[in-house]
Design an enzyme around this catalytic site. Structure first.
Site, PDB file in Angstrom:
ATOM      1  CG  HIS A   1      -2.329   4.197   5.222  1.00  0.00           C
ATOM      2  ND1 HIS A   1      -2.224   4.145   3.846  1.00  0.00           N
ATOM      3  CD2 HIS A   1      -2.447   2.906   5.629  1.00  0.00           C
ATOM      4  CE1 HIS A   1      -2.279   2.893   3.442  1.00  0.00           C
ATOM      5  NE2 HIS A   1      -2.421   2.115   4.495  1.00  0.00           N
TER       6      HIS A   1
ATOM      7  CG  HIS B   1      -6.547   0.575   1.028  1.00  0.00           C
ATOM      8  ND1 HIS B   1      -5.605   1.268   0.296  1.00  0.00           N
ATOM      9  CD2 HIS B   1      -5.842  -0.105   1.976  1.00  0.00           C
ATOM     10  CE1 HIS B   1      -4.409   1.022   0.768  1.00  0.00           C
ATOM     11  NE2 HIS B   1      -4.523   0.189   1.797  1.00  0.00           N
TER      12      HIS B   1
ATOM     13  CB  CYS C   1      -0.933   0.001   1.202  1.00  0.00           C
ATOM     14  SG  CYS C   1      -1.837  -1.551   1.384  1.00  0.00           S
TER      15      CYS C   1
END
Length: 394
Positions: free
Chosen positions: A287, A322, A154
């Site tokens: 995040h 995400h 990520c």
């Protein structure tokens, strides 16, 4: 002064261009909803790009069969960031893209066809490799000076930006497209479900009741240029990337350390590299995945770095889902938009503070002046934590 950013491009669940994404952010309009294009069970909440692969291929004018959705999304965003720039022999031009799933969407189709005895084209498997996405985008844009692909979960998109900035400062390149692209696949959805961190409801980052993430797809790219390139192109800087850092705490294969060690190091080192004082950070694009582990760890890290003076912060993942390797690049674009338009974006769905830290994100759009510097965090599996610092052009 940092590295000049002269172009941005993005495609996500909330828009197919920079302008469309900005409009959705201003309107607090999420792109997360039930599955439309992916063959998955009804009712699953995802952040899909509102355009089929066939429509993307037609718009981009690509006749090649078998190109992956990851490549199509990446090419659309890369073209917007590249704009009207021309190739010249005296400029060293590169591209650094990132992805976590590559052409997995094509591989899934091939596998099903193979099991059904349909004799699929084995050439389709060439698009599975992560590097094929970068190479396809580079070929379409005519970039050949330097081509690289990163895959650090990520944090991939943030690391691509970081590497590009370093290559410009070292004189290895004069201009470079940096970013990431990932498409939704059954492989990734089932993978996160196996970890028991996929939320069947709309994700709620930094909320005490959070229970997981919603996956999304998309792509974003930034065009970075040095002084030589800008003199040649005539482009103007729209923002700077001033600081960057990566810190791997290696706490666990997928989980973040509860004491926020790696995140703390990444944020601290990125801010130190930027030379921007803590009190000058106007906004933090967190995040903030919506998982129990990540949001607590990041909250602890923010406390570690900023103590009691934490700037306004929010996660924009309730807008896009995400987006894995694209997340760092997409949220870099959001950070630049925050600076350009003096905005702080809301953390949708927040209601109750995390008990252990009590941090409260921004819950409604703020139009504040000045928004001079923004910190953007991207934390990946294996403790691969990255932070970027962006600033205005003044």
């Amino acid at each position: 002064m940092g590295v000049r950013i002269t172009g941005i491009g993005i495609v996500s669940a909330i828009g197919l261009t920079v302008a469309e994404n900005l409009r959705a952010l201003r309107e607090s309009r999420s792109g997360i909803g039930p599955v439309q294009y992916l063959e998955e069970e009804e009712g699953l909440l995802v952040g899909e790009v509102k355009m089929s692969s066939e429509a993307l291929q037609k718009e981009l004018g690509i006749g090649l069969k078998g190109i992956s959705r990851t490549s199509l999304l990446g090419l659309k965003a890369a073209k917007e960031a590249w704009g009207d720039n021309k190739h010249t022999h005296n400029l060293k031009t590169g591209i650094i893209s990132s992805t976590s799933v590559g052409g997995m969407d094509n591989t899934e189709g091939f596998y099903k066809a193979y099991l059904a005895g349909a004799n699929p084209d084995f050439n389709i498997l060439k698009t599975h490799d992560s590097g094929s996405t970068t190479e396809r985008i580079a070929a379409e844009l005519g970039i050949s000076g330097y081509i690289n692909t990163l895959s650090t979960a990520c944090s991939s998109g943030a690391n691509a930006i970081m590497l590009g900035a370093r290559l410009l400062l070292s004189g290895k390149l004069d201009r470079v497209l940096v970013g990431g692209s990932d498409a939704l696949t059954q492989f990734t959805i089932n993978g996160f479900r196996s970890l028991m961190i996929y939320d069947d409801q709309w994700c709620r980052p930094f909320d005490e009741t959070r229970s997981g993430l919603n996956l999304g797809e998309g792509a974003a790219f930034l065009l970075l240029e040095n002084e030589k390139s800008i003199k040649n192109s005539g482009n103007k800087a729209i923002a700077y990337v001033n600081g960057w850092a990566n810190a791997a705490d290696a706490y666990h294969q997928t989980a973040s350390s509860p004491d926020g060690k790696g995140a703390t190091l990444a944020i601290t080192n990125a801010l130190e590299r930027s030379g921007i004082p803590l009190e000058d950070i106007s906004y933090i694009n967190a995040h903030g995945t919506g998982t129990k582990n990540n949001d607590l760890s990041e909250s602890v890290a923010l406390r570690n770095v900023f103590k009691e003076n934490i700037p306004a912060f929010s996660s924009t993942k309730p807008f896009t889902g995400h987006t894995l390797a694209a997340a760092g690049a997409i949220e870099a674009v959001f950070s630049i938009l925050a600076i350009q338009h003096q905005l702080i974006f809301p953390n949708l769905n927040y209601a109750i503070a995390i008990a252990e830290t009590g941090l409260e994100p921004v819950t409604s759009l703020r139009n504040e002046k000045p928004v001079k510097a923004v910190l953007s965090n991207s934390f990946g599996f294996g403790g691969n934590n990255s932070s970027l610092v962006f600033s205005d052009c003044e």
